[in-house]
Every structure is written in C-alpha cells, then in structure tokens.
Write an enzyme that holds these catalytic residues in place. Sequence first.
Site: not given
Length: 496
Positions: A114, A256, A258, A260
């Site tokens: 993340s 961010d 990834d 999401d």
Amino acid sequence: MTQTVSISHLMESSGVAFGTSGARGRVVDMTDLVCFAYTCSFLQHMTQIGQFSAGVHVAIAGDLRPSTPRIIAACAAAIRAMGGICDPCGFVPSPAVAAYGFGKGIPSIMVTGSHIPADRNGIKFNRADGEVLKPDEMAMRAQEVSLPDVFDQQGMLKTPDAAEPAIDVATAYIARYTDFFGSDALSGLKLGVYEHSAVGRDILVAILEGLGAQVTRLGRSEIFVPVDTEAVRPEDQDLAHGWAAEFDLDAILSTDGDSDRPLLSDETGTWLRGDVLGILCAQALGIEAIATPVSCNTALELSGSFDEIRRTRIGSPYVIEAMNGLLDGSASACGYEANGGFILGSPIVREQRTLPALPTRDAALPMIAVLVEAKRQGAPLSTLLARLPARFTFSDRIQELPTDLSQALLAKLQAGNEDEVLARVTQMFGAIAGTATAFDTTDGLRITFDSGDIIHLRPSGNAPELRCYTEAASTERAASLNVQALEIVREATLVG
C-alpha cells in the site's frame, strides 16, 4: 521431504504479521517460505468454507515496488502446490484484481504494501465473494500447513518459476466507469494525474480520458514513492499547488501505491481529506446508509444527508462487516475510510445504467463521482466542499515508535473509571484543547473536548507508528492541534 509449520508460530518468528485483509512486514522478513506458507493458509481456509479446491483458479496481481515480482512468484508457487490454477493479472490496482475475482467467483491475491515504504511489502487476500474479514483472518492464523522441500536455507525458492503472461483485467475495470458515467461525463474538465509510482496510474488516465477529460500527466517516478493519503507529504502539497496554477487545472487526481486509496485536489491544488471525499461521493451517488470508522469527520452526521450511519473500528474489514449489516435494511449502502478508500456495497442504477457493487476499497469511484457531480452543478470542487458543515480533520503520525510504547501510553490514559480518564486526558491535553467531556475507545482513544476539538490516538496495525487524528472548526485549527498533540505524545512516550 515436507515440513509442517504453524502459521501463528511463523508470524511470531518472522515478524510478518496479519493486518488489514492480509499480512505485512519488512521485505527481508518476507521470505519465499513465509509468503508461500501464508498463501497456503489462505487457500486451506478457502477450502474449509467451500471456495477453493484442486482445479479452482486464483487471481494474483501486484504493485510496483521492487520486491513485488518475487513475492508474486512465491504466492503463485503456493497456489500451484495446493492444486490451484494461477490467473496472473500483472501489475494493476487492488480493486481491479478483486473485481476480476469477484466476477469469476474465485479467490484473489494482491501483493502490495500500500502506502508504506519500499523496504516493506504485504499480501492482501480476497475471498471469492469479498474481502477477507476478521473471522477469516483468525481462521488463517490457526492453520498448520505442509511445505514441500523447495526452499534453500535462506527460505527462498530453489528454482522459482518464470513469470507468465498476464490476463487483461484492466479493460473491464476501465469499462466499469466509462460505461456507467458515459463518454462525455468529464468533457470540458482539465485534470492532472499525479502518477508517481502508483500501480493504477495509466489505468486512471485511461478512465479519465474515456470520460472525456483533458488529462495532464504529472510527477511520474520509476522509483517507489510512499504516498500516504492520510498523511500527505509537504512536498506533495507543494507540487499540487504548483501544478494547479501552472496548468490551470480543475482538479488533480492520484492514489496510493496499489491504487485503492484516492487523493483528489480542488482547483487550487489543495488535497481533499479522504473522509470528506467519502461524504461527497455518497451524496453524489444518492447512498442511503453509511459505515465508516470513528476516525472520520463528523460532518457526516451533521450534513443530515443519510438515513443511517454506523461507526466502526479502523480497517476495511470492520467497515465492510458493518456495511453488510446496513444492506439488510437499506436500498443502498457504502463504506469509506479516512484514507478515502470507498467501498460500494450495493449497485447504483442511473438512467438505465448500472454500476455493480464492489465490496472492497476503491480509489477511482470517489474521485470520478465527485468530479461528475461538480460538473453537473457547474461548480468547482471548492464550492462542493464549502457546502458541507464546517468540520475539518487532520492526521499525522509518529514513525518508528514501537507499538508497545504506543499501547502502554493508551493503557495508562484509559485506566480507571470514566471520571478518572477524563481528568487524566484533560491534564495531558487541556492546555491545547480544553476540558475533556467524552471519550471513545472503539479503536484507540478518541477524546472530545468542550472546545469542540477532537484528538484521536491510535497505534498503527501494520507499522511501528502512532497515528493522531484531530478534528476542529477550521483547517488551520485541526492542523495546529495535531502538531501540538503529537509533541505532547512524543514527550510522554520518551518520559514514560
């Protein structure tokens, strides 16, 4: 020769712990053996609940940090060892691989850390019907798995398999939004995309251009950049203000690592807080019921826009569990977090078009929905923000603070009866916030003061950090209160 390992013991010995929907740790600790074992524990649990067996496909994707390809290979090896068929989805956003898995009715895995720095990584697991929730996590911890003799003395695969060609899951994820909102939904808008090292950077540009926007690409990096949508770095704030002025942009979009968690700025380059973006998105979509953590802005309740609101602990599994409960009594429900990740629990129907539910954190939807609504109203984003009740939040963190020190501080503050707790937190924070009138221990310690200020302290669940969330009647007050509160906490943990 095989060896049997206990997942709970492996967590302790490796230092790679389960957090939100998966495991995270230092890259040096995330050996192939650890990643292989955790994947086996996930699939064994999926077998026990009837979602996996030999011959079942499992989707896997990852973010752009350097360690991700190796970890993907270790997880893929585990899938094959368990008799599964690996669906390699390449390097795409977490919600894209999750949507593919949900659509196929198969489990999925996302290798990502993340927003945390590149010396750490993680593995996020999804059931065939939604994110892994806390009961699933406990069941995975309880597994014992048999590992084949395929690892060297350092816990690395002796002969890792070569990477396979990726399945295209990006096209369907892009179409999810272009089909629902329409090809001219953002026509006439000039939008910047802060690409940095976000895995969804090209996909986000494709979505926006598919909706008719004029897009300027900004700040692309081939070195991993740990963009945290809850604690935006000063340099990213400066970049956004400069870009907004230089290119005369209506907004800047980013995510961010990834992709999401969203990061959206208004026309001045001022980044919106994720919890405010969640309110605006839910309003734009006409959502009736909302689940959100206790850390999020109380403008949600003050807006009067929603029939039911449930406050939860921080983390998407808790939000999704509460959201699922809301679906029993509401026509539409969603969840969102302070980081901006938006979870759509029910389909949205508009002009004979349907946006299917996506019960996992997504960055694209809240940014797109709010921009579409701003265009419909003929108003800049700052105007939509100004119409919300005047409550403002700010968050920051103390990094590299051992979790046991954070927990010890909170235990000390929360000891005794209600009056004792209020007196103790007033003594600690009274000089900067006033008299404490109430507190909430749903997740960490959230304190309300007679000034209207709120200070919320919470140890991070996946890193040695103590997060501080503050809320006040102005942006400046929320920010200054945060700085002062963290300084008091630093002194207390050093002394304590």
